[in-house]
Design an enzyme around this catalytic site. Structure first.
Site, mmCIF file in Angstrom:
data_model
loop_
_atom_site.group_PDB
_atom_site.id
_atom_site.type_symbol
_atom_site.label_atom_id
_atom_site.label_comp_id
_atom_site.label_asym_id
_atom_site.label_seq_id
_atom_site.Cartn_x
_atom_site.Cartn_y
_atom_site.Cartn_z
ATOM 1 N N HIS A 83 0.836 -1.198 0.000
ATOM 2 C CA HIS A 83 0.000 0.000 0.000
ATOM 3 C C HIS A 83 0.873 1.252 0.000
ATOM 4 C CE1 HIS A 83 -0.357 0.266 4.745
ATOM 5 N NE2 HIS A 83 0.880 0.227 4.334
ATOM 6 N N CYS A 122 5.960 6.267 4.425
ATOM 7 C CA CYS A 122 4.758 5.516 4.038
ATOM 8 C C CYS A 122 4.088 6.129 2.812
ATOM 9 C CB CYS A 122 3.754 5.461 5.190
ATOM 10 S SG CYS A 122 4.346 4.500 6.581
ATOM 11 N N HIS A 169 3.466 -5.244 3.558
ATOM 12 C CA HIS A 169 3.367 -5.793 4.913
ATOM 13 C C HIS A 169 2.844 -7.217 4.831
ATOM 14 C CE1 HIS A 169 3.745 -1.914 7.000
ATOM 15 N NE2 HIS A 169 2.954 -1.410 6.072
HETATM 16 NI NI NI Z 1 2.453 0.466 5.616
#
Ligand code: NI
Length: 137
Positions: free
Chosen positions: A14, A33, A41
């Site tokens: 993501h 991020c 993940h």
């Molecule tokens: Ni993440």
């Protein structure tokens, strides 16, 4: 009332990024991020249902049935996906663990028979997790 939990896992990537904000604001809020090409993940999902024991089986819910529902309707969508690109819901909702929990709840709530969905727990790592108890809480 008895609570029963099934844990499964999925791998997904993501990017935590809000398109209504500038790149600068995104990196300030989300640090790496928000990196353009995303990151992955190994997520863990726990689905907890509540109900009473069926005297015929001794179960609240057959865990094989719960696993099959999770696999068919949820894990098959999420596993080895790019959440931002592959799943419509995350085109309009930032794919945080919080929003993954809501996504999972919305999919599973009506699929589970003979017990009531109580909690969805999403963990991105061993040290942090999110829990969602549905709209009522
Ligand atoms: Ni993440």
């Amino acid at each position: 009332m008895i609570y029963v939990t099934k844990q499964m896992s999925f791998s997904a990537s993501h990017r935590i990024y809000n398109p209504s904000l500038s790149d600068e604001e995104n990196f300030r809020l989300f640090n790496q991020c928000a990196n353009k090409n995303g990151h992955g993940h190994n997520f863990t999902i726990e689905v907890t249902v509540k109900g009473s024991i069926n005297p015929l089986t001794g179960f609240v819910i057959n865990l094989k049935e719960l696993k099959d529902i999770m696999q068919e309707h949820l894990i098959s969508l999420l596993d080895h996906s790019n959440l931002n690109l592959d799943i419509e819901f995350f085109k309009h909702n930032i794919p945080t663990s919080e929003n993954i929990a809501i996504f999972a709840w919305n999919i599973l709530e009506d699929k589970i028979k003979n017990a009531k969905l109580y909690k969805i727990k999403i963990a991105e790592s061993n040290s942090s997790y999110v829990e969602y108890f549905g709209n009522s809480d």
